[in-house]
Design an enzyme around this catalytic site. Structure first.
Site, PDB file in Angstrom:
ATOM      1  CG  ASN A  62     148.166  26.695 -18.767  1.00 53.39           C
ATOM      2  OD1 ASN A  62     147.590  26.390 -19.366  1.00 53.39           O
ATOM      3  ND2 ASN A  62     149.147  27.517 -19.134  1.00 53.39           N
ATOM      4  CB  CYS A  73     152.710  22.113 -16.806  1.00 56.39           C
ATOM      5  SG  CYS A  73     154.089  23.284 -16.930  1.00 56.39           S
ATOM      6  CD  GLU A  75     151.823  19.361 -20.297  1.00 57.69           C
ATOM      7  OE1 GLU A  75     151.382  20.317 -19.542  1.00 57.69           O
ATOM      8  OE2 GLU A  75     152.356  19.320 -21.485  1.00 57.69           O
ATOM      9  CB  CYS A 115     155.039  18.051 -17.857  1.00 58.41           C
ATOM     10  SG  CYS A 115     154.423  19.264 -17.064  1.00 58.41           S
TER      11      CYS A 115
HETATM   12  N1  THU Z   1     152.816  24.849 -19.832  1.00 59.55           N
HETATM   13  C1  THU Z   1     152.127  23.650 -19.831  1.00 59.55           C
HETATM   14  O1  THU Z   1     151.053  23.584 -19.131  1.00 59.55           O
HETATM   15  N2  THU Z   1     152.699  22.542 -20.070  1.00 59.55           N
HETATM   16  C2  THU Z   1     153.918  22.469 -20.644  1.00 59.55           C
HETATM   17  O2  THU Z   1     154.583  21.299 -20.833  1.00 59.55           O
HETATM   18  C3  THU Z   1     154.778  23.682 -21.071  1.00 59.55           C
HETATM   19  C4  THU Z   1     154.292  25.081 -20.350  1.00 59.55           C
HETATM   20  C5  THU Z   1     152.278  26.075 -19.413  1.00 59.55           C
HETATM   21  C6  THU Z   1     152.938  26.703 -17.906  1.00 59.55           C
HETATM   22  C7  THU Z   1     152.806  28.095 -18.040  1.00 59.55           C
HETATM   23  O3  THU Z   1     151.313  28.368 -17.585  1.00 59.55           O
HETATM   24  C8  THU Z   1     152.607  28.283 -19.548  1.00 59.55           C
HETATM   25  O4  THU Z   1     152.405  27.009 -20.243  1.00 59.55           O
HETATM   26  C9  THU Z   1     153.679  28.992 -20.135  1.00 59.55           C
HETATM   27  O5  THU Z   1     155.032  28.458 -20.071  1.00 59.55           O
END
Ligand code: THU
Length: 160
Positions: A62, A73, A75, A115
């Site tokens: 992320n 994110c 993913e 995602c």
């Molecule tokens: N986040 C992800 O990278 N993937 C997800 O599926 C859920 C959330 C990240 C986004 C943000 O940078 C942090 O987690 C908090 O939400």
């Protein structure tokens, strides 16, 4: 009125060590990617590793932004890179690991709704399932044999 019942089946592994060898290695790459995440605002780091049919592994994490919605994110960072670099190679598996610096993340962390929608696009495009494994920092690993299992009643291009 009638009811539709949709069932989802998941496999739950006790720990990363219980995974098949190739999948464990993929999850370890997700863990490495997670450690490099840029998450100064949420302090919640997520890493993803994607195994392609051509044997390449693409990783991502992320990337946050001071203007919060501009962040992305793990993913989607990974899958968009896979889609841009190897558009003709099918995605076989995705491994996801997440960890908070505020508390020990023991619960498996599934991909967020946005995602799931992005992953669904590639599953539909390649016409074959993408296996998704997700975990926290330690503890159980959950496997979904396909993204569709995580996103029932998918928005379908046939309506466009
Ligand atoms: N986040 C992800 O990278 N993937 C997800 O599926 C859920 C959330 C990240 C986004 C943000 O940078 C942090 O987690 C908090 O939400």
């Amino acid at each position: 009125m009638k009811e539709i019942k949709i069932e989802s089946l998941f496999h739950v592994y006790d720990t990363i060590d219980e995974l098949p060898k190739e999948t464990k290695l993929l999850m370890l790459k997700a863990v490495e990617a997670r450690k490099l995440a840029y998450a100064p605002y949420s302090k919640f780091k997520v890493g993803t590793a994607i195994l392609l049919e051509n044997n390449e592994v693409i990783t991502g994490n992320n990337q946050e932004n001071v203007s919060y919605p501009s962040g992305l994110c793990a993913e989607r960072t990974a899958i968009y890179y896979a889609g841009s670099k190897y558009p003709y190679s099918r995605i076989l598996k995705m491994a996801i690991s997440a960890a908070s610096s505020n508390q020990l993340t023991t619960k498996p962390i599934p991909p967020c709704g946005a995602c799931r929608q992005a992953i669904a696009e590639y599953e539909v495009k390649q016409k074959s399932p993408i296996e998704i494994y997700f975990m926290g920092e330690i503890g159980n690993v959950i496997c979904s044999h396909s993204l569709s299992n995580l996103l029932p009643l998918l928005f379908d291009k046939s309506v466009l």
